[in-house]
Write a protein that holds these residues in place. Sequence first.
Motif, short mmCIF file in Angstrom:
data_model
loop_
_atom_site.label_atom_id
_atom_site.label_comp_id
_atom_site.label_asym_id
_atom_site.label_seq_id
_atom_site.Cartn_x
_atom_site.Cartn_y
_atom_site.Cartn_z
N ARG A 80 33.40 76.81 88.68
CA ARG A 80 33.17 77.87 87.95
C ARG A 80 34.01 79.17 88.52
O ARG A 80 34.38 79.88 87.63
N ILE A 81 34.32 79.03 89.66
CA ILE A 81 35.11 80.57 90.14
C ILE A 81 36.68 80.11 89.80
O ILE A 81 37.31 81.11 89.46
N SER A 82 37.17 79.08 89.58
CA SER A 82 38.62 78.88 89.47
C SER A 82 39.13 79.05 87.97
O SER A 82 38.28 78.72 87.06
N GLU A 83 40.01 79.90 88.02
CA GLU A 83 40.66 79.94 86.79
C GLU A 83 41.25 78.83 85.90
O GLU A 83 41.59 78.68 84.96
N ASP A 84 41.69 77.89 86.72
CA ASP A 84 42.30 76.79 86.38
C ASP A 84 41.62 75.79 85.85
O ASP A 84 42.11 74.80 84.80
N VAL A 85 40.42 75.70 86.07
CA VAL A 85 39.28 74.66 85.29
C VAL A 85 38.73 75.33 84.12
O VAL A 85 38.30 76.28 84.25
N LEU A 86 39.09 74.65 82.98
CA LEU A 86 38.42 75.00 81.94
C LEU A 86 37.07 74.68 81.60
O LEU A 86 36.06 75.48 81.18
N ARG A 87 36.73 73.29 81.88
CA ARG A 87 35.52 72.76 81.72
C ARG A 87 35.35 71.52 82.47
O ARG A 87 36.30 70.97 83.06
N TYR A 88 34.05 71.19 82.88
CA TYR A 88 33.79 70.20 83.76
C TYR A 88 32.58 69.35 83.28
O TYR A 88 31.46 70.17 82.69
N MET A 89 32.01 68.41 83.78
CA MET A 89 30.90 67.68 83.38
C MET A 89 30.62 66.49 84.56
O MET A 89 31.48 65.81 84.88
N THR A 90 29.63 66.47 85.10
CA THR A 90 29.06 65.46 86.21
C THR A 90 27.89 64.90 85.48
O THR A 90 26.89 65.58 84.90
N ILE A 91 28.00 63.45 85.53
CA ILE A 91 26.79 62.59 85.16
C ILE A 91 26.70 61.83 86.39
O ILE A 91 27.43 61.03 86.90
N ALA A 92 25.40 61.48 86.58
CA ALA A 92 24.51 60.59 87.32
C ALA A 92 24.60 59.24 86.79
O ALA A 92 24.40 59.20 85.57
N VAL A 93 25.23 58.32 87.48
CA VAL A 93 25.43 56.84 86.90
C VAL A 93 24.47 55.83 88.04
O VAL A 93 24.25 56.37 89.18
N GLU A 94 24.13 54.63 87.42
CA GLU A 94 23.42 53.60 88.13
C GLU A 94 24.66 52.94 89.07
O GLU A 94 24.13 52.84 90.22
N LYS A 95 25.68 52.84 88.53
CA LYS A 95 26.75 52.13 89.47
C LYS A 95 28.02 52.47 88.68
O LYS A 95 28.10 52.62 87.52
#
Length: 150
Positions: A80-95
């Motif tokens: 969130r602080i970085s100006e180089d990152v536009l968007r991100y998404m983290t998803i919990a997975v089973e495997k």
Amino acid sequence: MALYEHVFLARQDISAQQVDALVEQYKGVIEANGGKVGRIENWGLKSLTYRIKKNRKAHYALMDIDAPAAAIQEMERQMRISEDVLRYMTIAVEKHEEGPSAMMQKRDRDDRPRRDGDRPERSFGDRDRGPRPDRGDREDRPRRPREDRV
């Protein structure tokens, strides 16, 4: 520890080496907080569907993560602080999936279904399909005059 898939989009005007440096930076954050990063895929520079912060393209990167929730929260806080990152998404997975992701699987052009339904090549001069069986032979019948011209 939980399993996650994490994808982030980096600005279009940074180089591929800078994207790799970002991946290594966030990998270090995960490992410093007791997690580990498995597969890392750089999907390259791709066009965006709509503009994000005045960018029409973005570098995509995928990371398979095995880490506690605190490590993920710290990585996302730094993104969130970085100006180089536009968007991100983290998803919990089973495997985690084995092998390359769907974005990295290159489909061979011969494997795709053709639009014309695999019909042979035809030119525009093939419109004559012969007599229609439901109408019989039309040339033998006399033509009736139209009612409005009688």
